[in-house]
Every structure is written in C-alpha cells, then in structure tokens.
Design a protein around this motif. Sequence first.
Motif, PDB file in Angstrom:
ATOM      1  N   ARG A  96     -21.760  13.450 -11.420  1.00 43.86           N
ATOM      2  CA  ARG A  96     -22.914  14.071 -12.085  1.00 43.86           C
ATOM      3  C   ARG A  96     -22.473  15.076 -13.151  1.00 43.86           C
ATOM      4  N   GLY A  97     -21.271  14.843 -13.710  1.00 42.26           N
ATOM      5  CA  GLY A  97     -20.781  15.712 -14.770  1.00 42.26           C
ATOM      6  C   GLY A  97     -21.002  15.111 -16.142  1.00 42.26           C
ATOM      7  N   THR A 110     -20.412  22.866 -14.337  1.00 44.02           N
ATOM      8  CA  THR A 110     -20.390  23.898 -13.304  1.00 44.02           C
ATOM      9  C   THR A 110     -21.750  24.583 -13.240  1.00 44.02           C
ATOM     10  N   VAL A 111     -22.171  24.961 -12.029  1.00 46.11           N
ATOM     11  CA  VAL A 111     -23.444  25.642 -11.848  1.00 46.11           C
ATOM     12  C   VAL A 111     -23.337  26.551 -10.626  1.00 46.11           C
ATOM     13  N   VAL A 112     -23.988  27.703 -10.688  1.00 43.96           N
ATOM     14  CA  VAL A 112     -24.010  28.653  -9.575  1.00 43.96           C
ATOM     15  C   VAL A 112     -25.388  28.597  -8.929  1.00 43.96           C
ATOM     16  N   VAL A 113     -25.420  28.420  -7.592  1.00 42.88           N
ATOM     17  CA  VAL A 113     -26.681  28.318  -6.855  1.00 42.88           C
ATOM     18  C   VAL A 113     -26.745  29.439  -5.812  1.00 42.88           C
ATOM     19  N   GLY A 149     -17.256  13.055 -15.331  1.00 40.61           N
ATOM     20  CA  GLY A 149     -16.857  14.207 -14.533  1.00 40.61           C
ATOM     21  C   GLY A 149     -17.786  14.426 -13.350  1.00 40.61           C
ATOM     22  N   ASN A 150     -17.585  15.525 -12.643  1.00 41.21           N
ATOM     23  CA  ASN A 150     -18.374  15.871 -11.462  1.00 41.21           C
ATOM     24  C   ASN A 150     -19.200  17.126 -11.718  1.00 41.21           C
ATOM     25  N   LEU A 151     -20.152  17.358 -10.830  1.00 45.15           N
ATOM     26  CA  LEU A 151     -20.926  18.593 -10.857  1.00 45.15           C
ATOM     27  C   LEU A 151     -20.348  19.512  -9.794  1.00 45.15           C
ATOM     28  N   LEU A 152     -19.825  20.649 -10.216  1.00 45.93           N
ATOM     29  CA  LEU A 152     -19.205  21.612  -9.308  1.00 45.93           C
ATOM     30  C   LEU A 152     -20.211  22.726  -9.016  1.00 45.93           C
ATOM     31  N   VAL A 153     -20.645  22.784  -7.755  1.00 43.26           N
ATOM     32  CA  VAL A 153     -21.687  23.726  -7.340  1.00 43.26           C
ATOM     33  C   VAL A 153     -21.032  24.888  -6.588  1.00 43.26           C
ATOM     34  N   THR A 154     -21.165  26.082  -7.121  1.00 40.19           N
ATOM     35  CA  THR A 154     -20.644  27.279  -6.470  1.00 40.19           C
ATOM     36  C   THR A 154     -21.808  28.043  -5.834  1.00 40.19           C
ATOM     37  N   GLY A 199     -22.147  25.506 -17.058  1.00 36.89           N
ATOM     38  CA  GLY A 199     -20.910  25.710 -17.781  1.00 36.89           C
ATOM     39  C   GLY A 199     -20.173  24.383 -17.830  1.00 36.89           C
ATOM     40  N   ARG A 200     -19.008  24.383 -18.444  1.00 38.47           N
ATOM     41  CA  ARG A 200     -18.248  23.132 -18.545  1.00 38.47           C
ATOM     42  C   ARG A 200     -16.766  23.410 -18.438  1.00 38.47           C
TER      43      ARG A 200
END
Length: 372
Positions: free
Chosen positions: A323-324, A278-281, A332-337, A271-272
Amino acid sequence: MDVQRDWLEKDYYAVLGVSSTATHKEITKAYRALARKLHPDANPDDAKAEDRFKEVSAAYDVVGDEEKRKSYDEVRALGPAAFGVSGAPGGSAGFGFDGDLGDLLGGLFGGRMRGGPGGSRGAGPQRGRDQEASIHLSFDDAVHGLTTTLSLSADASCSTCAGTGARPGSSSSTCATCEGRGMVAQNQGPFSFSQPCPSCGGMGTVIADPCPTCRGSGAEHRTREVRVRIPPGVRDGQRIRLRGQGAPGRNGGPAGDLYVQVSVARDARFGRTGNDLTVVVPITYPQAVLGATVEVPTLDGGPVKVKVPPGSRSGKTLRVKGRGVRVGDAVGNLLVTVQIDVPTELTDEQRAAVEALGETLRPASSDEAEVP
C-alpha cells in the motif's frame, strides 16, 4: 578570431565565478544564477548586462559541455605552445609543423578540434541547447502521476520562417567565400589557422532576404506551451528529461532537450521513504495494552484495518504490504507508526479510573513484601 585562440585569452571559469576544478553541477548552478540575473528580459535597458549575459552564455557553452571543456582545459594547459608559437611577439615555432591547426590539435586531443574544417562547428547541423524548467506538485500528484502543461518563455523555432531564417517564399544560398564549409583558412607563415567564415558567420549559407521576425537567426524568444507527463512515483528533486523539447537547432540540427526539475509539497498526513509511505496513527493506552484493530488512512482510497498487538509501545511500526508508492513494477509498503495519545484533560470519573489502575500497577514496597 580563431576559436581556440579565444580560449587562451578568456578564463571561462572566472567568467562564471567558479574554480577550474568545479563539478558540472556547480558550473550549471552558477550559470543559471547569472543567467537569471543578467537576462535581457530582466534588464531591458541595460546594454552592459546584455553583453555580460552573452559572455556568460559563451562561457557555459564551452565549460558546460564535457567534450568542449576537456578540449578547453587541454588548450589552456598547453598555452601558446598549442599554436606552435614561442609566446614572444613574432617568435618562431617551438616545433616544425606545416598543415592545418585542426589536424595538429586533433592529434593531441584524440580527434579533430571543434571549430576546425569538418568539425562540429561551421555549416553542419548544430544541436540546440538544453533548457531547464521547474514544476511544483502536490504529494498526491507526485505519487499517482499526471499530465500537465508547462508555459516556457525561451528561444523557440521561429513561427514565421519555421526556423530557416529566410523570409517565407525565399531561401538561403551557399556562401561563395567558404563554399558552404562555414570555415576559411588563414595562412600565417608555415601555419594554416581555421576561423569562421567572415561572409556567412560560420553558417555556410547566406540569407539574402532574412525573416522579419527572427532577423535570420531562425529562432525567436517567445512563450510556448509544452505537454509534460509526470510518471507515478516521481520524487522531490528528480529531473525529468523531455527529448527534443529544448532550444531549436540550427542548419537543420535537432532541438536540445528540456529538463524539468520536480518539487513535491509535503503532505499533512503522509511521509515518504523510498517507495514506502509513512503515517502516524494515535491509539489510546488501553488499546496499546490490550491490543486493538484500528483504521489507517491510505492514498489509494478508503482506510484499511490494522491489528495493533497487545503490549505495543509508543513508536512501534506496523507494515501494510503493497500500500505504498508504485514506481514501475515496484510497489512499496505503508509503514504505520502507533503513538499513544495521552489525554490532557480528564473527567472526575476518568481520573478516578486512572488512579485505580495506577494503584493496581504500582509495585509493592519492600516493607509490604511477604517474608517467607
């Protein structure tokens, strides 16, 4: 008919189906919807639709332009007084004025009205209209950018006469009636009204031998291809402006601009939010309790390793810096949930292990508690 008098008689807002207080965006939206519905290509044998299309286009040409709209609203507000008449047939002027209407309205509106001698209409160069197009991108293409080709079916400079309107090998001549001004004065008592020259239609030039392709207009409706460079990081709904790629100008005027509306498809993994991805792991319950190092996918290549701290709850967000999405110099950044994955089916051994863990985590009851 004088252009300003035409403004008094026609409610362009009603033609477009909007209120006089509508925003520019609302006016443009209404025009596009009507233009698609009434365009001659969509109604090849419907003369009424073609006439309505011309009426809608004329209305948008005025109220879709901020400067023209301001002048139009002021003329409508003044009513017949703007032309120095009482309103009754044969009535006399409500105030004294002996001169050109363009000078009078220019004084009222802070400058010469468009359409008067020396104004923006007439024989001078006229800028072409802006045009709209749309493009659909994948999520990955929107993030990284690309160069592609759009196929447009719209007015373009005539391929036979290169926009001159004259048959190749011939040329236009200065109109003898208006002497190239494109406007002529019409005297009505003490007043002098300017109107487009009837001989040249306001062009200031006369084409004796018109181009057979465009019939003297200098433009033809055809399909053309436009190269478009989509910058990295473009957002869904963003408009990209391509200068000089719109409709051709007239009388040597510049072409309009092309506005490309971008639509970005959703991605199955990412997502963005702004410039952040954004990514869900999914993680297991033991990983959440004890902590772990998990692999996280990225858009720029292989996965990165992210440390999940012990005692992490489901929904905890971890940040991977840089890593965004890159937009210019900003990254931007990579937000890992992390999300705890609860299994729905267990083997007997797994069930026994979970039950044993549950017993060890079960709080002691009040009667089992030690009494000092």
